[in-house]
Scaffold this motif. Structure first.
Motif, PDB file in Angstrom:
ATOM      1  N   ALA B  30     -24.626 -21.200 -12.731  1.00 56.84           N
ATOM      2  CA  ALA B  30     -23.441 -21.996 -12.399  1.00 56.84           C
ATOM      3  C   ALA B  30     -22.171 -21.159 -12.521  1.00 56.84           C
ATOM      4  O   ALA B  30     -21.221 -21.545 -13.195  1.00 56.84           O
ATOM      5  N   ASP B  31     -22.178 -19.991 -11.875  1.00 52.29           N
ATOM      6  CA  ASP B  31     -21.046 -19.081 -12.031  1.00 52.29           C
ATOM      7  C   ASP B  31     -19.772 -19.604 -11.366  1.00 52.29           C
ATOM      8  O   ASP B  31     -18.694 -19.539 -11.948  1.00 52.29           O
ATOM      9  N   ARG B  34     -18.275 -22.501 -13.262  1.00 49.37           N
ATOM     10  CA  ARG B  34     -17.511 -22.101 -14.443  1.00 49.37           C
ATOM     11  C   ARG B  34     -16.145 -21.549 -14.046  1.00 49.37           C
ATOM     12  O   ARG B  34     -15.142 -21.865 -14.652  1.00 49.37           O
ATOM     13  N   ILE B  39     -16.111 -26.827 -15.985  1.00 46.51           N
ATOM     14  CA  ILE B  39     -16.967 -26.911 -17.167  1.00 46.51           C
ATOM     15  C   ILE B  39     -16.147 -27.346 -18.384  1.00 46.51           C
ATOM     16  O   ILE B  39     -16.659 -27.990 -19.286  1.00 46.51           O
ATOM     17  N   TYR B  40     -14.851 -27.047 -18.378  1.00 44.64           N
ATOM     18  CA  TYR B  40     -14.008 -27.420 -19.518  1.00 44.64           C
ATOM     19  C   TYR B  40     -13.893 -28.938 -19.649  1.00 44.64           C
ATOM     20  O   TYR B  40     -13.720 -29.463 -20.741  1.00 44.64           O
ATOM     21  N   ILE B  43     -16.992 -29.950 -21.450  1.00 46.91           N
ATOM     22  CA  ILE B  43     -16.879 -29.587 -22.863  1.00 46.91           C
ATOM     23  C   ILE B  43     -15.956 -30.568 -23.588  1.00 46.91           C
ATOM     24  O   ILE B  43     -16.252 -31.013 -24.696  1.00 46.91           O
ATOM     25  N   LEU B  46     -17.871 -33.796 -24.129  1.00 47.63           N
ATOM     26  CA  LEU B  46     -18.832 -33.597 -25.216  1.00 47.63           C
ATOM     27  C   LEU B  46     -18.124 -33.632 -26.560  1.00 47.63           C
ATOM     28  O   LEU B  46     -18.569 -34.303 -27.498  1.00 47.63           O
ATOM     29  N   ALA B  47     -17.002 -32.922 -26.656  1.00 48.79           N
ATOM     30  CA  ALA B  47     -16.259 -32.838 -27.915  1.00 48.79           C
ATOM     31  C   ALA B  47     -15.736 -34.208 -28.320  1.00 48.79           C
ATOM     32  O   ALA B  47     -15.827 -34.594 -29.484  1.00 48.79           O
ATOM     33  N   PHE B  50     -18.594 -36.385 -29.549  1.00 49.77           N
ATOM     34  CA  PHE B  50     -19.078 -35.940 -30.856  1.00 49.77           C
ATOM     35  C   PHE B  50     -18.072 -36.264 -31.961  1.00 49.77           C
ATOM     36  O   PHE B  50     -18.447 -36.735 -33.034  1.00 49.77           O
ATOM     37  N   ILE B  51     -16.787 -36.042 -31.687  1.00 48.10           N
ATOM     38  CA  ILE B  51     -15.755 -36.328 -32.696  1.00 48.10           C
ATOM     39  C   ILE B  51     -15.731 -37.820 -33.009  1.00 48.10           C
ATOM     40  O   ILE B  51     -15.601 -38.228 -34.169  1.00 48.10           O
TER      41      ILE B  51
END
Lengths: 220, 71
Positions: B30-31, B34, B39-40, B43, B46-47, B50-51
């Protein structure tokens, strides 16, 4: 108020979530970017095995000291371990679908082994719930726990290594050889294992305290 | 002389073949995904998830502590 290692586990896993998505990984066919699942799927299984190990340690202590608090902890650890096996199974199934082409295969000894191990632990909970006498329940389930842990270890860690397996590190191959993990991946994988084990300990801590509190109120 | 020329051509050709082979066998990653920066977003999601989960776990832990301290 919150113990330091609990917060540490949160920060470690957060680091693996962020850097696990960004760090360079080996370019492999079929696996492609799914190789990053190693940071999440594998540590969850490590946490499960860790909890089952903790459970059997408490079970052995229970047998030598005959302290019901140890039996309670042993039971709670087995419950947390069983809980962790579900995300482990689901993530593995998802990963298998997109790399091996199937949600589940009975060709793989590790999958069969895990299924049997989970059934063995389910029998542990049924055994517990079928005995009313506390001391008797503690002794019998502790003995069964030792049996269950040994069987789980054989089914997950030993038998898959003796035959051919789709899992890397099995079928005669050394685990985590140069094909599975490079140094970049180790920088995320090892912290992830520590992070998830600590998180499982956090959940165990909450569950144990809740069970102790419930016991205290039931007695009162 | 003729042999050397054939050898040279053969070597050149073999290097070309080798190059073509590496281009084919390079697995797809997945160049571009990115480099486009998307992708950020993943992320961040996800963060956040999770938080939120960890905050809830902390909340439960603190509540339990209060219950334990109650006489």
């Amino acid at each position: 108020m919150i113990k330091w290692w609990k917060i540490l586990s949160a920060f470690i896993i957060l680091y693996t979530l962020v850097w696990g998505m960004l760090n360079p990984v080996p370019h492999l066919d079929i696996l492609n970017e799914t190789i990053r699942n190693v940071y999440f799927h594998v540590p969850i299984w490590f946490a499960m095995i860790f909890q089952m190990g903790l459970s059997v340690v408490y079970a052995i202590q229970q047998l030598s000291k005959n302290n019901l608090q140890l039996d309670l902890k042993s039971n709670q650890a087995a419950q947390v371990g069983l809980f962790f096996s579900f995300p482990g199974l689901l993530t593995g199934s998802m990963w298998a679908k997109f790399t091996w082409g199937t949600w589940w295969t009975f060709q793989d000894p590790k999958l069969n082994g895990v299924a049997i191990a989970i059934l063995i632990y389910l029998a542990y909970f049924i055994l517990r719930s079928s005995i009313d006498d506390e001391l008797k329940r503690a002794r019998i389930s502790s003995v069964y726990n030792i049996f269950a842990f040994v069987m789980m270890f054989v089914f997950i860690m030993i038998l898959p290594r003796l035959t051919d397996s789709l899992h890397p590190g099995n079928g005669g191959n050394p685990a985590f050889g140069k094909y599975d993990l490079d140094s970049n991946m180790r920088m995320v994988f090892y912290p992830a294992v520590i992070g998830w084990v600590l998180l499982s300990l956090w959940i165990l801590d909450i569950k144990t305290r809740l069970a102790q509190l419930t016991q205290k109120y039931d007695e009162a | 002389m003729k042999h050397k020329l054939i050898l040279l051509v053969a070597l050149l050709f073999s290097s070309l073949l080798g190059h073509a082979q590496t281009m084919i066998t390079e697995p797809q990653m997945a160049d571009t995904f990115r480099s486009e920066g998307k992708i950020y977003v993943v992320i961040s999601v996800l963060a956040i998830v999770f938080i939120c989960l960890i905050s809830y776990l902390i909340y439960i832990d603190v509540k339990l502590k209060k219950l334990e301290n109650r006489k």
